[in-house]
Design a protein around this motif. Sequence first.
Motif, mmCIF file in Angstrom:
data_model
loop_
_atom_site.group_PDB
_atom_site.id
_atom_site.type_symbol
_atom_site.label_atom_id
_atom_site.label_comp_id
_atom_site.label_asym_id
_atom_site.label_seq_id
_atom_site.Cartn_x
_atom_site.Cartn_y
_atom_site.Cartn_z
ATOM 1 N N MET A 259 -11.482 12.967 -10.129
ATOM 2 C CA MET A 259 -10.638 13.248 -11.286
ATOM 3 C C MET A 259 -11.021 14.614 -11.850
ATOM 4 S SD MET A 259 -10.425 9.545 -13.220
ATOM 5 C CE MET A 259 -12.214 9.394 -13.246
ATOM 6 N N ASN A 260 -10.049 15.290 -12.441
ATOM 7 C CA ASN A 260 -10.310 16.603 -13.002
ATOM 8 C C ASN A 260 -11.170 16.506 -14.254
ATOM 9 O OD1 ASN A 260 -8.770 17.697 -10.963
ATOM 10 N ND2 ASN A 260 -6.873 17.625 -12.168
ATOM 11 N N ASP A 261 -11.021 15.460 -15.052
ATOM 12 C CA ASP A 261 -11.830 15.287 -16.246
ATOM 13 C C ASP A 261 -12.417 13.889 -16.219
ATOM 14 O OD1 ASP A 261 -9.401 14.103 -16.448
ATOM 15 O OD2 ASP A 261 -9.157 14.466 -18.600
ATOM 16 N N PRO A 262 -13.651 13.733 -16.699
ATOM 17 C CA PRO A 262 -14.270 12.405 -16.661
ATOM 18 C C PRO A 262 -13.503 11.439 -17.555
ATOM 19 C CG PRO A 262 -15.588 13.932 -17.969
ATOM 20 C CD PRO A 262 -14.536 14.762 -17.308
ATOM 21 N N MET A 263 -13.278 10.242 -17.035
ATOM 22 C CA MET A 263 -12.564 9.201 -17.767
ATOM 23 C C MET A 263 -13.420 7.947 -17.756
ATOM 24 S SD MET A 263 -8.755 7.604 -17.088
ATOM 25 C CE MET A 263 -8.000 9.224 -17.220
ATOM 26 N N SER A 264 -13.585 7.341 -18.897
ATOM 27 C CA SER A 264 -14.416 6.147 -19.000
ATOM 28 C C SER A 264 -13.784 5.003 -18.217
ATOM 29 C CB SER A 264 -14.586 5.749 -20.464
ATOM 30 O OG SER A 264 -13.335 5.373 -21.026
ATOM 31 N N PRO A 265 -14.612 4.086 -17.673
ATOM 32 C CA PRO A 265 -14.045 2.958 -16.928
ATOM 33 C C PRO A 265 -13.110 2.095 -17.771
ATOM 34 C CG PRO A 265 -16.401 3.165 -16.508
ATOM 35 C CD PRO A 265 -16.068 4.114 -17.625
ATOM 36 N N THR A 266 -13.434 1.917 -19.052
ATOM 37 C CA THR A 266 -12.574 1.108 -19.913
ATOM 38 C C THR A 266 -11.201 1.748 -20.075
ATOM 39 O OG1 THR A 266 -14.529 0.341 -21.125
ATOM 40 C CG2 THR A 266 -12.386 0.044 -22.177
ATOM 41 N N LYS A 267 -11.178 3.049 -20.274
ATOM 42 C CA LYS A 267 -9.911 3.760 -20.419
ATOM 43 C C LYS A 267 -9.125 3.725 -19.121
ATOM 44 C CE LYS A 267 -8.093 8.131 -22.186
ATOM 45 N NZ LYS A 267 -8.459 9.485 -22.700
ATOM 46 N N SER B 205 -13.632 -2.637 -18.466
ATOM 47 C CA SER B 205 -14.618 -1.709 -17.905
ATOM 48 C C SER B 205 -14.934 -2.051 -16.453
ATOM 49 C CB SER B 205 -15.888 -1.737 -18.753
ATOM 50 O OG SER B 205 -16.871 -0.888 -18.205
ATOM 51 N N LEU B 206 -15.040 -3.341 -16.150
ATOM 52 C CA LEU B 206 -15.302 -3.738 -14.759
ATOM 53 C C LEU B 206 -14.137 -3.380 -13.849
ATOM 54 C CD1 LEU B 206 -16.955 -7.247 -15.343
ATOM 55 C CD2 LEU B 206 -18.087 -5.091 -14.750
ATOM 56 N N GLY C 89 -12.021 -0.953 -14.374
ATOM 57 C CA GLY C 89 -12.045 0.505 -14.235
ATOM 58 C C GLY C 89 -13.086 0.974 -13.239
ATOM 59 N N ARG C 90 -14.232 0.331 -13.189
ATOM 60 C CA ARG C 90 -15.260 0.723 -12.213
ATOM 61 C C ARG C 90 -14.813 0.421 -10.793
ATOM 62 N NH1 ARG C 90 -20.033 1.964 -14.767
ATOM 63 N NH2 ARG C 90 -20.143 1.329 -16.974
ATOM 64 N N MET C 91 -14.071 -0.673 -10.622
ATOM 65 C CA MET C 91 -13.556 -0.985 -9.279
ATOM 66 C C MET C 91 -12.478 0.009 -8.862
ATOM 67 S SD MET C 91 -15.034 -3.681 -7.871
ATOM 68 C CE MET C 91 -13.792 -4.284 -6.738
ATOM 69 N N ILE C 92 -11.646 0.430 -9.809
ATOM 70 C CA ILE C 92 -10.558 1.356 -9.468
ATOM 71 C C ILE C 92 -11.071 2.776 -9.292
ATOM 72 C CG2 ILE C 92 -8.374 2.308 -10.326
ATOM 73 C CD1 ILE C 92 -7.871 -0.299 -11.756
ATOM 74 N N ARG C 93 -12.173 3.112 -9.926
ATOM 75 C CA ARG C 93 -12.665 4.498 -9.875
ATOM 76 C C ARG C 93 -12.937 4.946 -8.440
ATOM 77 N NH1 ARG C 93 -17.668 6.199 -13.583
ATOM 78 N NH2 ARG C 93 -15.986 6.337 -15.131
ATOM 79 N N GLY C 94 -13.420 4.054 -7.595
ATOM 80 C CA GLY C 94 -13.664 4.438 -6.203
ATOM 81 C C GLY C 94 -12.385 4.838 -5.495
ATOM 82 N N THR C 95 -11.305 4.118 -5.735
ATOM 83 C CA THR C 95 -10.021 4.470 -5.117
ATOM 84 C C THR C 95 -9.521 5.816 -5.624
ATOM 85 O OG1 THR C 95 -9.490 2.112 -4.985
ATOM 86 C CG2 THR C 95 -7.680 3.655 -4.716
ATOM 87 N N VAL C 96 -9.731 6.102 -6.900
ATOM 88 C CA VAL C 96 -9.296 7.378 -7.469
ATOM 89 C C VAL C 96 -10.095 8.531 -6.862
ATOM 90 C CG1 VAL C 96 -9.082 8.712 -9.597
ATOM 91 C CG2 VAL C 96 -8.561 6.269 -9.601
#
Length: 331
Positions: A1-9, A190-191, A193-200
């Motif tokens: 991601m271009n800017d850090p985004m919290s897992p909850t967001k 938050s959980l 978001g952490r799972m989706i972050r890898g796909t992003v």
Amino acid sequence: MNDPMSPTKLGFGILWPAFWTGLPIKLAVAVLFLAFGIVHFETRIALAFMMLLASPVTVFALPTITLGLGSHIGEGAGIALLFLLAIPIDIWALGVVGRTFFLERCRREPPPGLGLTLWWKCALVGAIFLPILWVVESAVTSVAISFAHSMFEEGVLEGTPIAERISIELILWGTVATGVLSWLLIIGLSLVGRMIRGTVQLAQHASDNYEGLIARWDLMRVPADQGLLLTVVSCVAVVLSILFWAALPQFTPHPHECCKKIEVKAEPEIKPLETLNKAENLLAQLAARVDFLIEQQAAANLEKEKNKPRGEAAMNDPDTTGSGASAAMKP
């Protein structure tokens, strides 16, 4: 991601639009099943049903809650069928929302099969976390209710009137239960978001500029064959409406034959002039009838007097009887 985004967001940005995208279709199917009578929900658990139906993270959590914890949200084979039909709806909704979110917020190219990828990751989190949420929220609510009762029975608030007691108890345990539920939902988001972050992070960066991304967003919302889409949607709506109205009367309560209402005819409009004229005519007829009866009675009495013997008539005559008695009394 271009800017850090919290897992909850990140989790909220995916699940909230997907909720509003798929829920109307699920509700239409649920109403149709209710009309057919294959689904019967309990009133007290309606909110839990809405939570289970709203989000794709509950597909695998439903059998866990139903079988493992001994809880149920209703009866009927339509419940299982409803949640099976919700799977493709959730995959489609997550695919639509995910592609828009990747391009707009993350500036990443949506990978192929994005909807299915997001769905199984969200469902995995839901299968593990939602039973924990159910147990923790139930335990906290029970403890809060018991504590509120003890405050009024043996605590400082003993002797409080019933109306004020109900309001204070509801505020006490409701505030605690709502706060814990909000905290648990934030952890769940938050959980996810952490799972989706890898796909992003594995997705490629979008090469288009901002204007190009806007054009792609607009084109994503325009179907390739608009006429075909409109025809299909219209036909599906017509079929669902026909099925709904065809099944609904079978389950609509009707009054029993012994309880049917008596048909009451509407009273005619009152016209004062006609009513007065009718009343005058009726009074005139009654007066004429009374006069006729009086004349008839007088004629009958006269006829009786004529038919009586002469001696009996003289005895009955008060003047004659009185004169004879006076003459007899003289010396």
